[in-house]
Design an enzyme around this catalytic site. Structure first.
Site, mmCIF file in Angstrom:
data_model
loop_
_atom_site.group_PDB
_atom_site.id
_atom_site.type_symbol
_atom_site.label_atom_id
_atom_site.label_comp_id
_atom_site.label_asym_id
_atom_site.label_seq_id
_atom_site.Cartn_x
_atom_site.Cartn_y
_atom_site.Cartn_z
ATOM 1 N N HIS A 36 0.823 -1.214 0.000
ATOM 2 C CA HIS A 36 0.000 0.000 0.000
ATOM 3 C C HIS A 36 0.861 1.271 0.000
ATOM 4 C CE1 HIS A 36 -3.288 -2.797 0.617
ATOM 5 N NE2 HIS A 36 -4.133 -1.810 0.360
ATOM 6 N N LYS A 103 -10.042 -8.857 6.562
ATOM 7 C CA LYS A 103 -10.850 -9.226 7.721
ATOM 8 C C LYS A 103 -10.888 -8.083 8.714
ATOM 9 C CE LYS A 103 -7.453 -11.482 10.730
ATOM 10 N NZ LYS A 103 -7.436 -11.551 12.177
HETATM 11 S S1 SF4 Z 1 -7.545 -17.337 13.281
HETATM 12 FE FE1 SF4 Z 1 -6.255 -16.560 14.942
HETATM 13 S S2 SF4 Z 1 -4.204 -16.736 14.214
HETATM 14 FE FE2 SF4 Z 1 -5.532 -16.896 12.421
HETATM 15 S S3 SF4 Z 1 -5.762 -14.794 11.620
HETATM 16 FE FE3 SF4 Z 1 -7.408 -15.125 13.069
HETATM 17 S S4 SF4 Z 1 -6.618 -14.320 15.022
HETATM 18 FE FE4 SF4 Z 1 -4.869 -14.657 13.673
#
Ligand code: SF4
Lengths: 195, 294
Positions: A36, A103
């Site tokens: 970015h 996410k």
């Molecule tokens: S599942 Fe746990 S380790 Fe994997 S991205 Fe999400 S917070 Fe991080």
């Protein structure tokens, strides 16, 4: 369930609404922090065609290099998008992106950028590195591999039926804002804090 | 007793176990969560994806999540075993496991901002050794990802905003607030480890040690068993759901411990563990024979 082919166009993207479950197929690019910064530090002609009307995926993949030199994605779950909040709207505008995959959602600046440029935020399921790596059917090429290393490089990939949820749309809608508001109201009620 | 090199080999096995599979109690909780969500909802779809992912990882000894996190390790050892040797053996095991791609190179030197490349750096892994009376060794570990570590929280009581006084009700208020503040960002549904008392450092460490507990165990302290149950129910009423998509499955479990405190301090430390609660427990006989407990 909707299917969407990348690259896409403004009308198709503007039809997407918060809460839509979508399977993406076609070409996209990956990028996280280093990418970015680099994308906004001058216009990068060489990658621009891969971004126009497509999406950028916030991921630091585990990549396997095969003997004949080709690459495959071994693990490829989304990383936290919030780190790109200062840059995302500008990257979308500058390169004509139609969306972002990541996410955790993003903030008001990005939400405004999505509305302005006709783009959406797709949420992938955090931690599902295997499921998502399997949806990456081909690695076409890679930019800035030497400079940034494997996780931070910009990988041009082909995906098939890559599962995501629209959590921020181009009409100001944000599932993150909705859930946050409702859950905090519930918290106040459970703790007897509401007036 | 085994040599350092032999222990390293054993510890690599423990790491492989942790990174590629989930303990049965966590898997069962995820399945229960999926069954509780409305069919076709975003929450059910997210949990379905998670369950498919877990099955895929186990089959191929692949990491469940590409963020293989910080290895947090607690070792019980017999009288006379060198804790320096055990710590060094585990550090070497992390480097070897990283070389074998069981772990991602996940350690950055904050001075140079460079990845060390082999997964190890001062404080990573985080190894805690404790002597016990048995002749063998017990290793308990979790791999704790960065996304969930970032949403942990510490409170100093009293807290007027939460109407939290220095008592168990105050502790409960802080923990519930921490779950609400985290939203889906720690890869919900999460497992909450909490500790009240202690200082800022020991409190967080104990909150993490709570994450070693099985989800279906019962806290031996009746007041805390009741609090854990109440918090589990209340957290799941918040409606945050898997990934923060909304839904009934916000946490899979809540575990609360405590430590002594100074009269002047009252901390509540809350650690959030993502659904990928990669926990492994192994017991080794003096000759190195392993029994898996998780
Ligand atoms: S599942 Fe746990 S380790 Fe994997 S991205 Fe999400 S917070 Fe991080």
């Amino acid at each position: 369930m909707a299917r969407l082919t990348l690259p896409s166009d403004e009308k198709t993207i503007r039809d997407l609404k918060v809460g839509d479950f979508v399977e993406l197929s076609g070409r996209m690019i990956t990028g996280r922090d280093a990418a970015h910064h680099w994308l906004l530090h001058g216009f990068r002609e060489e990658v621009a065609p891969f971004m126009k009307d497509s999406v950028i995926y916030h991921v630091g993949p585990v990549v396997k290099k095969h003997e004949d030199g080709h690459y495959t994605f071994v693990a490829a779950g989304p990383t936290t998008s919030a780190r790109e909040e200062p840059f995302q709207a500008d990257v979308i505008g500058t390169y004509g992106l139609r969306g972002v995959i990541g996410k955790g959602g993003m903030g008001p600046k990005t939400l405004k950028g999505l509305a302005e440029h006709g783009a959406v935020y797709f949420h992938a399921v955090g931690g599902t590195a295997q499921v998502l790596a399997q949806a990456v059917v081909k690695v076409e090429q890679v930019f800035q591999l030497k400079e940034f290393g494997v996780p931070e490089a910009l990988w041009v990939i082909q995906v098939k039926d890559f599962p995501v949820v629209v959590t921020m749309d181009s009409h100001g809608g944000s599932l993150h804002a909705e859930v946050e508001k409702a859950s905090k109201a519930k918290l106040e009620q459970l703790l007897g804090l509401s007036a | 007793m085994l040599t350092r090199e032999q222990w390293t080999e054993k510890f690599v096995d423990v790491i492989a176990h942790a990174s590629s599979q989930l303990p049965p109690d966590v898997l069962a909780a995820l399945e229960r969560g999926r069954d509780a969500e409305a069919p076709g909802s975003l929450a059910a779809k997210a949990l379905d994806s998670i369950l498919t992912n877990v099955a895929m990882a186990k089959g191929g000894w692949q990491p469940i999540c590409q963020d293989t996190g910080t290895p947090l390790v607690w070792i019980h050892h017999p009288v006379g075993t060198s804790t320096r040797m055990l710590t060094a053996a585990f550090e070497e095991a992390v480097r070897q496991a990283t070389g074998k791609q069981l772990l991602r190179p996940n350690a950055v030197d904050p001075l140079t901002d460079k990845n060390t490349g082999h997964g190890q750096a001062p404080g990573i892994p985080s190894v805690h050794c404790e002597e016990w009376d048995e002749p063998g060794l017990e290793v308990r570990m979790i791999l704790k990802g960065g996304g969930c570590e970032n949403v942990g929280a510490q409170y100093s009581l009293p807290n007027t905003k939460l109407k939290a006084d220095r008592d168990l009700d105050g502790v409960r208020r802080c923990i519930l607030d921490a779950v609400a503040q985290a939203q889906g960002k720690g890869c919900a549904p999460g497992i909450i480890g909490a500790c009240f008392g202690g200082d800022r450092g020991s409190g967080f460490l104990e909150s993490k040690r709570q994450l070693l507990r099985r989800l279906d165990d019962t806290n031996p302290v009746p007041e805390l068993a009741a609090m854990e149950k109440e918090l589990y129910e209340q957290a799941n009423q918040l409606g945050i759901g898997p990934m923060g998509f909304g839904g009934k499955t916000t946490v899979l479990g809540v575990k609360v411990g405590y430590l002594g405190r100074l009269p002047a301090s009252y901390f509540v430390s809350v650690s959030y563990m993502c659904w990928a609660n990669r926990r492994a427990t192994a017991k080794f006989s003096p000759s190195g024979e392993v029994t898996w407990l998780d």
